[in-house]
Design a protein around this motif. Sequence first.
Motif, PDB file in Angstrom:
ATOM      1  N   ARG A  51      20.433 -44.912 -18.002  1.00  0.00           N
ATOM      2  CA  ARG A  51      20.027 -44.415 -16.685  1.00  0.00           C
ATOM      3  C   ARG A  51      18.657 -44.961 -16.285  1.00  0.00           C
ATOM      4  NH1 ARG A  51      20.441 -38.184 -16.330  1.00  0.00           N
ATOM      5  NH2 ARG A  51      18.905 -38.368 -18.000  1.00  0.00           N
ATOM      6  N   PHE A  52      17.691 -44.913 -17.200  1.00  0.00           N
ATOM      7  CA  PHE A  52      16.347 -45.421 -16.920  1.00  0.00           C
ATOM      8  C   PHE A  52      16.392 -46.909 -16.589  1.00  0.00           C
ATOM      9  CE2 PHE A  52      12.620 -47.671 -18.532  1.00  0.00           C
ATOM     10  CZ  PHE A  52      11.601 -47.054 -17.822  1.00  0.00           C
ATOM     11  N   THR A  53      17.107 -47.679 -17.400  1.00  0.00           N
ATOM     12  CA  THR A  53      17.209 -49.128 -17.186  1.00  0.00           C
ATOM     13  C   THR A  53      17.810 -49.440 -15.831  1.00  0.00           C
ATOM     14  OG1 THR A  53      17.495 -49.444 -19.563  1.00  0.00           O
ATOM     15  CG2 THR A  53      18.134 -51.269 -18.133  1.00  0.00           C
ATOM     16  N   GLN A  54      18.901 -48.754 -15.502  1.00  0.00           N
ATOM     17  CA  GLN A  54      19.595 -49.017 -14.246  1.00  0.00           C
ATOM     18  C   GLN A  54      18.708 -48.715 -13.040  1.00  0.00           C
ATOM     19  OE1 GLN A  54      23.182 -50.133 -14.215  1.00  0.00           O
ATOM     20  NE2 GLN A  54      22.066 -50.874 -12.469  1.00  0.00           N
ATOM     21  N   ALA A  55      18.074 -47.556 -13.056  1.00  0.00           N
ATOM     22  CA  ALA A  55      17.242 -47.146 -11.921  1.00  0.00           C
ATOM     23  C   ALA A  55      16.027 -48.055 -11.767  1.00  0.00           C
ATOM     24  CB  ALA A  55      16.807 -45.690 -12.093  1.00  0.00           C
ATOM     25  N   LYS A  91      15.935 -61.558  -8.316  1.00  0.00           N
ATOM     26  CA  LYS A  91      17.243 -61.929  -8.866  1.00  0.00           C
ATOM     27  C   LYS A  91      17.330 -61.569 -10.340  1.00  0.00           C
ATOM     28  CE  LYS A  91      20.466 -64.869 -10.634  1.00  0.00           C
ATOM     29  NZ  LYS A  91      20.665 -65.271 -12.046  1.00  0.00           N
ATOM     30  N   GLY A  92      16.227 -61.747 -11.075  1.00  0.00           N
ATOM     31  CA  GLY A  92      16.211 -61.369 -12.483  1.00  0.00           C
ATOM     32  C   GLY A  92      16.429 -59.878 -12.678  1.00  0.00           C
ATOM     33  N   CYS A  93      15.796 -59.073 -11.832  1.00  0.00           N
ATOM     34  CA  CYS A  93      15.979 -57.618 -11.911  1.00  0.00           C
ATOM     35  C   CYS A  93      17.414 -57.229 -11.585  1.00  0.00           C
ATOM     36  CB  CYS A  93      15.012 -56.911 -10.963  1.00  0.00           C
ATOM     37  SG  CYS A  93      13.284 -57.004 -11.471  1.00  0.00           S
ATOM     38  N   LEU A  94      18.010 -57.897 -10.600  1.00  0.00           N
ATOM     39  CA  LEU A  94      19.401 -57.614 -10.258  1.00  0.00           C
ATOM     40  C   LEU A  94      20.332 -58.036 -11.397  1.00  0.00           C
ATOM     41  CD1 LEU A  94      19.394 -58.716  -6.509  1.00  0.00           C
ATOM     42  CD2 LEU A  94      19.670 -56.387  -7.370  1.00  0.00           C
ATOM     43  N   ALA A  95      19.988 -59.142 -12.081  1.00  0.00           N
ATOM     44  CA  ALA A  95      20.783 -59.562 -13.234  1.00  0.00           C
ATOM     45  C   ALA A  95      20.691 -58.531 -14.358  1.00  0.00           C
ATOM     46  CB  ALA A  95      20.299 -60.927 -13.728  1.00  0.00           C
ATOM     47  N   ALA A  96      19.484 -57.977 -14.569  1.00  0.00           N
ATOM     48  CA  ALA A  96      19.324 -56.920 -15.572  1.00  0.00           C
ATOM     49  C   ALA A  96      20.140 -55.692 -15.190  1.00  0.00           C
ATOM     50  CB  ALA A  96      17.847 -56.559 -15.703  1.00  0.00           C
ATOM     51  N   SER A  97      20.191 -55.406 -13.890  1.00  0.00           N
ATOM     52  CA  SER A  97      20.984 -54.277 -13.410  1.00  0.00           C
ATOM     53  C   SER A  97      22.467 -54.485 -13.693  1.00  0.00           C
ATOM     54  CB  SER A  97      20.765 -54.090 -11.899  1.00  0.00           C
ATOM     55  OG  SER A  97      21.709 -53.192 -11.349  1.00  0.00           O
ATOM     56  N   PHE A  98      22.971 -55.685 -13.403  1.00  0.00           N
ATOM     57  CA  PHE A  98      24.378 -55.983 -13.668  1.00  0.00           C
ATOM     58  C   PHE A  98      24.664 -55.948 -15.165  1.00  0.00           C
ATOM     59  CE2 PHE A  98      24.753 -57.869  -9.345  1.00  0.00           C
ATOM     60  CZ  PHE A  98      25.914 -57.229  -8.969  1.00  0.00           C
TER      61      PHE A  98
END
Length: 539
Positions: free
Chosen positions: A399-403, A435-442
């Motif tokens: 949850r923390f990582t995703q948010a 883009k890197g943050c969005l990749a981490a989210s995915f």
Amino acid sequence: MSFAELLEHVGGMGRFQIIYVTLLAIPVFMMASHNLLQNFTAATPEHHCQLPAAVNGTQSLSAKERLWVSIPMDENQQPEKCQRFITTQWQHLDINATAGNRSEGDTEPCTDGWIYNRSLFTNTIVSEWDLVCDAWTLKQMAQSLYMAGVLVGGIVFGGLADRFGRRSLLIWSYLQMAAMGTATAFSPGFSAYCVFRFLTGMAFSGIVLNCVSLSVEWTPTRTRAVVGTLTGYCYTIGQFLLAGIAYAIPDWRWLQLTVSLPFFIFFLYSWWFAESARWLVLAGKSDRAVIELKRVARINGKEEEGDKFNIEILRSHMQKELSSVKTSHSVVDLVRTPTVRRISCCLCFVFSTSFAYYGLAMDLQNFGVNIYLILMVFGAVDFPAKLISVLTISFVGRRFTQALALILAGLAILANIFVPQDLPALRTVFAVFGKGCLAASFNCVYLYTGELYPTVIRQTGLGLSNTMARMGSIIAPVVKMTGEYIPFLPLLIYGAAPIISGIAAAFLPETLNKPLPETIEEVESHEKNTFFDCKSAAS
């Protein structure tokens, strides 16, 4: 004994799981090649109107002089892409003529076609079918149709996999990807190209969804985050692979064929895959589940333990799950009960941010940097992003990582609103960070989604989430077009959406170090127990 304990009993993360996950991961190297392929197959070369025949026959003029007398110049002193002079403007040959004067004269559209600069791309669908000027929207439509295929595939294959099994749908998806990708390379026209790309997109969803489920359902709880991240790295490396292949093969038909043929090999070896034993048990096929578990035990060197299994032992250890299994499930189960409904609603927000990702990743030519280099930079940022995400996923929580990843991505994109256009390097840095943050989210969300939904509706839930992601990717080109009216509006939308999604992610249950839920009732009861535990601790 739960199923997770049964899995540990037959070897945990043993030889079978390593081979299985590796064979599932190999096709992921080629997934980026299809998902980002149109950056190259539909690249728009520099172009201008075909010169009138009279000018083409004037051998005494240099190439630049022919352009001066035939094509008006834009503000950057480059030939206009969609207009030419009605009559030859011989006065533009005057050496005293200013740059501005070379745009003067009555013009007309490119009635005789276009001349394309083929130094970078020898042939693309844009140059082959003249998808420029008034037809430029057809290029965007082709990408949207591909994403629409991914959306439809998520809906169709997600539901079918929960009903007929993960393995059979994965085998079919490999074959469909191979056949339709190859057919795309031989498309006789633009309409056929769009149809084949749509069907390729459907196969893409089938592969992604079933790879995720089979990886999650055959690996122990403690290794799922690492397995998911390593699979994500395969996609990242695939971006480098695509850049290299596209550089070596500048013709779109040969490029399309090259990235499609390997899926015939993946189709052939996928027959070795074992069906998910979790799904088999909950689908009422316990006899097959026992066979698969014995096979796993044998490959993992636990043959003696495997020989002890039979249907009665399996049922006795999974009695709670089996007693609450319905004969069939549908998409209605995603919103029928309170906790699963909340999970579905929050994940819809989380996955909808994919249009921010594709808004950045599917328009690489607009960065003003070599397209092969920018793809490699976009791929390189995934390595630290996914490494950091797997550490926080494993030790802090999903949850923390995703948010956090989503909120940081939104802030990075919004920051570009305030960066002047004459600072392209800084704008690129913010875009790459976002883009890197969005990749981490995915990297987190597919694992997280597989853990949040119970086995009986896991594929249906992944299908819903995938649907929201593809709707976002279809909308991305439309959002980009709003910049024609309000320049900062695309960045505002791309940036606000991840922030809202990050807030929604904070309302999801945590799944760190928890076994996979098997039934809807298990998800609901666990949430109630968590609520009462928190209430007792507070009092």
